[in-house]
Design an enzyme around this catalytic site. Structure first.
Site, PDB file in Angstrom:
ATOM      1  N   GLY A  84       0.712  -0.915   0.096  1.00 14.39           N
ATOM      2  CA  GLY A  84      -0.110   0.782  -0.125  1.00 14.39           C
ATOM      3  C   GLY A  84       0.848   1.086   0.411  1.00 14.39           C
ATOM      4  CB  SER A 110      -0.658  -1.987  -3.779  1.00 16.28           C
ATOM      5  OG  SER A 110      -2.422  -1.266  -2.830  1.00 16.28           O
ATOM      6  CE1 TYR A 132      -6.041  -5.890   0.611  1.00 13.51           C
ATOM      7  CE2 TYR A 132      -5.314  -3.632  -0.335  1.00 13.51           C
ATOM      8  CZ  TYR A 132      -4.892  -5.331   0.433  1.00 13.51           C
ATOM      9  OH  TYR A 132      -3.491  -4.432   0.835  1.00 13.51           O
ATOM     10  CB  THR A 158      -5.813  -8.704  -2.226  1.00 16.26           C
ATOM     11  OG1 THR A 158      -5.206  -9.085  -2.466  1.00 16.26           O
ATOM     12  CG2 THR A 158      -5.108  -9.152  -0.381  1.00 16.26           C
ATOM     13  CE  LYS A 256      -0.770 -11.188  -1.679  1.00 17.27           C
ATOM     14  NZ  LYS A 256      -0.691 -10.032  -0.121  1.00 17.27           N
ATOM     15  CG  HIS A 280      -2.954  -8.598   4.116  1.00 13.97           C
ATOM     16  ND1 HIS A 280      -3.418  -8.784   3.368  1.00 13.97           N
ATOM     17  CD2 HIS A 280      -2.334  -7.827   4.223  1.00 13.97           C
ATOM     18  CE1 HIS A 280      -3.628  -8.118   2.721  1.00 13.97           C
ATOM     19  NE2 HIS A 280      -2.794  -6.552   3.636  1.00 13.97           N
ATOM     20  N   GLY A 312       5.211 -14.374   1.288  1.00 15.13           N
ATOM     21  CA  GLY A 312       5.650 -14.092   3.031  1.00 15.13           C
ATOM     22  C   GLY A 312       6.662 -14.977   3.468  1.00 15.13           C
ATOM     23  CB  ILE A 314      10.901 -14.369   0.768  1.00 18.04           C
ATOM     24  CG1 ILE A 314       9.619 -15.525  -0.375  1.00 18.04           C
ATOM     25  CG2 ILE A 314      12.366 -14.702  -0.368  1.00 18.04           C
ATOM     26  CD1 ILE A 314       9.713 -17.040   0.352  1.00 18.04           C
ATOM     27  NE  ARG A 335       7.181  -7.064   7.538  1.00 17.90           N
ATOM     28  CZ  ARG A 335       5.807  -7.884   7.413  1.00 17.90           C
ATOM     29  NH1 ARG A 335       5.236  -8.260   6.563  1.00 17.90           N
ATOM     30  NH2 ARG A 335       4.406  -6.950   8.242  1.00 17.90           N
TER      31      ARG A 335
END
Length: 392
Positions: A84, A110, A132, A158, A256, A280, A312, A314, A335
């Site tokens: 986001g 996003s 979304y 998602t 997702k 998420h 998630g 990685i 991230r």
């Protein structure tokens, strides 16, 4: 190559540099997970429970990483996951798109992004638009049509979000807009992180906290919280709703947020092209197992009928290889690339992607595999109690 001012050797080093450079609230927004952070932590820690079964001779002289996801040929099995509103770097998703394009891979954008989809597609034609379930069907379709017109190659829907915003250690405060009152409040954070502040100042001002991809034609882009409010008031989607949207979109279509084999089967039933096994990033229902723990059961349920991705935790190329050996087509990172961008802008994103590419190559060599497509579960040592999800 040793770490230097312009280069870091690991994603962990990128995170350390990001923490030093970003204002506290911005950094905390990147690392936060819901409630106790159990799922957030497990996403990363679970990979350390998986071992490899290496070979030592007759190893392949070259290794192939190219694959195909959502109709796109990519040079290695790592895709940018949609995230986001970004206050990490002034160029935001456009810089990320350029880095991904240079690496030969795709970006998921996003619907809450800070940059318009038109600008991102111009930087990287291999763009997937993420949505979304926000607003009426007409408004949702309007956004999908805008993405199609802009040149998005696939649609990602998602579904793994239940408005879980509580953080036991405290959520970082996010202003609705950076007006004078907000600037005064956050000034101490900016002052102690002058490089971040100067970077934005050189590009015309402070971060834009609006969501341009959620604006209807002729409308002003809503603020993050304005869009979030509309989202919270929207009735939750049913599988019939998702099927309807899939029927409106004639290109590749991904769902997702899959963690249960039953949901994976429903995604197949509605005609999805791909699914992403994801919780998420630990920001949904805390206590959900790591994505990698759910992956084997999902692959066993539907893996020959649909493309399975993993999102998630990685942090290394070896993590990517573990996911692929368990049946994923590719992985999505969030991230990791945001820390890279915080550390060194677009070059930092490229740095992270190169770290992962090199790590994949090293793991393939050690396992004696000449291609990512040759990886199998027998390449791994997985504890008997590793998976903690329903098996049927």
């Amino acid at each position: 190559m040793a770490s230097s001012r312009e280069w870091f050797e690991t994603v962990a080093e990128a995170q350390r540099r990001a923490k030093k450079r970003l204002p506290k609230s911005v950094y905390m927004a990147l690392v936060a997970g819901s409630e106790q952070g159990i799922t957030l932590k497990d996403n990363v820690d679970a990979f350390s429970e998986i071992g490899f079964r290496p070979h030592i001779a007759d190893l392949p002289q070259s290794r192939e990483q190219a694959t195909r996801v959502l109709g796109q040929d990519i040079s290695f099995p790592v895709i940018i996951s949609p995230t986001g509103v970004q206050a990490v770097s002034p160029d935001g998703e456009v810089a990320v798109a350029r880095a991904a394009a240079s690496a030969g891979t795709a970006i998921g954008l996003s619907s809450f992004a800070s940059k318009p989809i038109e600008d991102v597609v111009a930087a990287n034609p291999q763009t997937f638009f993420q949505m979304y379930w926000v607003g009426t069907r007409d408004r949702i379709l309007q956004r999908a049509e805008r993405a199609r017109k802009a040149g998005a190659q696939a649609l990602i829907v998602t579904l793994d979000w239940t408005f879980a915003t509580r953080r036991d250690w405290g959520s970082p405060p996010i202003p609705e807009r950076l007006d004078l009152k907000a600037m005064v409040k956050f000034a101490p954070e900016g002052i102690v992180r002058p490089k971040w502040l100067l970077d934005f100042a050189r590009h015309g001002g402070l971060p834009d906290l609006t969501t341009p991809n959620l604006a209807a034609p002729g409308e002003q882009a809503p603020t993050f919280f304005g869009a979030y409010g509309e989202w919270m008031q929207t009735p939750l989607p049913t599988w019939d709703d998702v099927k309807w949207l899939r029927e409106q979109w004639d290109g590749p279509f991904a769902v997702k947020g899959i963690m249960h084999p039953d949901d994976a089967r429903r995604a197949v039933d509605i005609g999805a092209t791909a699914i992403s096994v994801s919780n998420h990033g630990g920001n949904n229902l805390d206590g959900t197992p790591a994505s990698i723990r759910a992956l084997p059961a999902v692959v066993d349920a539907v893996g020959d009928q649909i493309e399975v991705l993993l999102d998630g935790g990685i942090r290394r190329g070896s993590d990517v290889v573990k996911a692929l050996a368990m049946g994923a087509r590719a992985v999505m990172i969030g991230r990791a690339y945001l820390w890279g961008m915080a550390a060194n802008g677009e070059a930092g994103v490229s740095n992270v992607l190169q770290i992962l590419r090199s790590g994949i190559d090293e793991a393939l060599l050690g396992l004696g595999r000449s291609s990512v497509h040759d990886l199998v579960r027998d390449d791994l040592i997985v504890p008997p109690d590793f998976t903690r999800v329903p098996q049927n």
